[in-house]
Design a protein around this motif. Structure first.
Motif, mmCIF file in Angstrom:
data_model
loop_
_atom_site.group_PDB
_atom_site.id
_atom_site.type_symbol
_atom_site.label_atom_id
_atom_site.label_comp_id
_atom_site.label_asym_id
_atom_site.label_seq_id
_atom_site.Cartn_x
_atom_site.Cartn_y
_atom_site.Cartn_z
ATOM 1 N N ARG A 2 0.884 -1.164 0.129
ATOM 2 C CA ARG A 2 0.088 -0.076 0.072
ATOM 3 C C ARG A 2 0.857 1.416 -0.158
ATOM 4 O O ARG A 2 0.498 2.253 -0.419
ATOM 5 N N HIS A 3 2.182 1.158 0.274
ATOM 6 C CA HIS A 3 3.041 2.477 0.332
ATOM 7 C C HIS A 3 3.779 2.487 -0.700
ATOM 8 O O HIS A 3 4.522 3.263 -0.977
ATOM 9 N N LEU A 4 3.665 1.591 -1.905
ATOM 10 C CA LEU A 4 4.482 1.523 -3.228
ATOM 11 C C LEU A 4 4.204 2.745 -3.831
ATOM 12 O O LEU A 4 5.395 3.306 -4.349
ATOM 13 N N PHE A 5 3.124 3.283 -3.950
ATOM 14 C CA PHE A 5 2.867 4.360 -5.047
ATOM 15 C C PHE A 5 3.634 5.627 -4.453
ATOM 16 O O PHE A 5 3.922 6.587 -4.833
ATOM 17 N N THR A 6 3.311 5.837 -2.795
ATOM 18 C CA THR A 6 3.817 7.047 -2.235
ATOM 19 C C THR A 6 5.339 6.949 -2.348
ATOM 20 O O THR A 6 5.990 7.903 -2.589
ATOM 21 N N LEU A 7 5.954 5.935 -2.136
ATOM 22 C CA LEU A 7 7.447 5.581 -2.301
ATOM 23 C C LEU A 7 7.899 5.984 -3.653
ATOM 24 O O LEU A 7 8.980 6.545 -3.864
ATOM 25 N N ARG A 87 22.411 5.623 1.705
ATOM 26 C CA ARG A 87 23.484 4.911 2.590
ATOM 27 C C ARG A 87 24.340 6.032 3.344
ATOM 28 O O ARG A 87 24.569 6.163 4.277
ATOM 29 N N ARG A 88 24.824 6.819 2.100
ATOM 30 C CA ARG A 88 26.001 7.850 2.674
ATOM 31 C C ARG A 88 25.376 8.784 3.495
ATOM 32 O O ARG A 88 25.855 9.253 4.606
ATOM 33 N N SER A 89 24.138 8.986 3.415
ATOM 34 C CA SER A 89 23.293 10.263 3.878
ATOM 35 C C SER A 89 22.686 9.727 5.236
ATOM 36 O O SER A 89 22.522 10.588 6.185
ATOM 37 N N GLY A 90 22.635 8.494 5.354
ATOM 38 C CA GLY A 90 21.983 7.892 6.470
ATOM 39 C C GLY A 90 20.508 7.927 6.634
ATOM 40 O O GLY A 90 19.754 7.267 7.368
ATOM 41 N N THR A 91 19.828 8.459 5.545
ATOM 42 C CA THR A 91 18.466 8.229 5.347
ATOM 43 C C THR A 91 17.565 6.924 5.015
ATOM 44 O O THR A 91 16.648 6.550 5.253
ATOM 45 N N ILE A 92 18.722 5.790 4.598
ATOM 46 C CA ILE A 92 18.138 4.662 4.360
ATOM 47 C C ILE A 92 17.615 3.949 5.620
ATOM 48 O O ILE A 92 16.816 3.342 5.718
ATOM 49 N N GLN A 94 16.363 5.456 8.176
ATOM 50 C CA GLN A 94 15.089 5.981 8.719
ATOM 51 C C GLN A 94 14.039 5.402 7.783
ATOM 52 O O GLN A 94 12.928 5.065 8.221
ATOM 53 N N LEU A 95 14.462 5.181 6.377
ATOM 54 C CA LEU A 95 13.415 4.616 5.642
ATOM 55 C C LEU A 95 13.002 3.412 6.091
ATOM 56 O O LEU A 95 12.007 2.685 5.962
ATOM 57 N N LEU A 96 14.114 2.476 6.449
ATOM 58 C CA LEU A 96 13.757 1.018 6.619
ATOM 59 C C LEU A 96 13.343 0.750 8.030
ATOM 60 O O LEU A 96 12.569 -0.369 8.313
ATOM 61 N N THR A 97 13.242 1.960 9.009
ATOM 62 C CA THR A 97 12.590 1.710 10.204
ATOM 63 C C THR A 97 11.218 2.248 9.974
ATOM 64 O O THR A 97 10.405 2.113 11.074
ATOM 65 N N ALA A 98 10.757 2.773 8.934
ATOM 66 C CA ALA A 98 9.222 3.114 8.658
ATOM 67 C C ALA A 98 8.589 1.883 8.517
ATOM 68 O O ALA A 98 9.060 1.009 8.213
ATOM 69 N N PRO A 99 7.195 2.010 8.752
ATOM 70 C CA PRO A 99 6.379 0.909 8.380
ATOM 71 C C PRO A 99 6.241 0.609 6.891
ATOM 72 O O PRO A 99 5.292 0.361 6.299
ATOM 73 N N VAL A 100 7.344 0.317 6.430
ATOM 74 C CA VAL A 100 7.295 -0.129 5.052
ATOM 75 C C VAL A 100 8.103 -1.426 4.709
ATOM 76 O O VAL A 100 9.086 -1.629 5.826
#
Length: 255
Positions: A2-7, A87-92, A94-100
């Motif tokens: 359900r989060h695919l389109f948003t991502l 990965r370099r900026s560290g946002t990955i 945050q993304l992987l800890t989100a409910p996706v």
């Protein structure tokens, strides 16, 4: 899913935060215009040289060194940042800890890359109606459709390969070099190996190499032969690379 389109929207929008996507799109617009101009010039000089072709795109794209050189640059440039930059900026993290799920993340990045790749091909096809209606060069539409589908499946494979390499490193340059090396192998090295096998009369080896040669595949599609074996190869390679990318992200989440 359900989060695919948003991502997907997030990934597609991120391409246009910098000048890279605009420069690549502009470069392919120039390549398409130059190829079309050269094709029209050749047709105006001698229609006999094209009498055996059912589809002018067979030379218009697959026979264009500029197109392949542009592809060598565009595919790594479009895919190198997909995971490596996060990965370099560290946002990955945050993304992987989100409910996706990792699958949603990978598919969204891959789809955004495929859409950008298809945008590069649009100018090549936009010129064809002018050739058909204005120049009265009535080429067969079937090979055009076959070539379009073949180029699409080829792009799906290359974007999946680039995405996989981008997931392996924080360095975008390393990801780009690995993607370039793979594309070079499948496009150029296979042609050289095929020629060598033919010279040494190793027919079986030559046939095997020719099967994985991307230029041969595109030539086949451009001539109107929609070979399902090539389509299956592209789809299988795409699925494998996406699966491996998901596993890499799962490992990153657990570690």
């Amino acid at each position: 899913m359900r989060h695919l389109f948003t991502l997907f929207r997030r990934e597609l929008a991120s391409y246009f935060l910098g000048p890279m996507a605009f420069l690549i799109l502009l470069a392919f617009q120039v390549i398409a215009w130059l190829n079309f101009w050269a094709l029209v010039d050749d047709l105006s000089r001698s229609t006999q040289s094209f009498s055996g072709l059912r589809d002018p795109l067979n030379t218009y794209i697959s026979g264009s060194p500029a197109f392949w050189m542009g592809l060598f640059v565009a595919i790594p440039a479009l895919t190198m940042r997909l995971v490596a930059e996060e990965r370099r900026s560290g946002t990955i993290e945050q993304l992987l800890t989100a409910p996706v799920t990792e699958t949603e993340v990978v598919l969204s990045k891959w789809l955004a890359g495929v859409v950008m790749y298809l945008a590069l091909l649009v100018p090549f096809f936009l010129y064809l109606p002018f050739l058909y209606y204005q120049a009265k060069f009535y080429f067969d539409v079937g090979p055009v459709i076959s070539l379009g589908l073949g180029l699409t499946s080829m792009g799906m494979m290359f974007v999946a390969i680039g995405l996989f390499f981008s997931s392996l490193t924080r360095n975008q340059i390393i990801a780009a070099v690995l993607t370039f090396a793979t594309a070079f192998t499948l496009i150029v090295a296979t042609q050289v190996a095929f020629s060598f096998a033919m010279v040494t009369r190793r027919t079986d080896l030559a046939e095997a190499i020719q099967f994985v040669s991307v230029i041969h595949q595109v030539n086949t599609f451009g001539s109107g032969q929609f070979d399902l074996r090539f389509l299956a190869l592209h789809v299988s390679a795409s699925v494998l690379m996406l699966y491996l990318t998901v596993k890499v992200l799962e490992y990153r989440r657990e570690s």
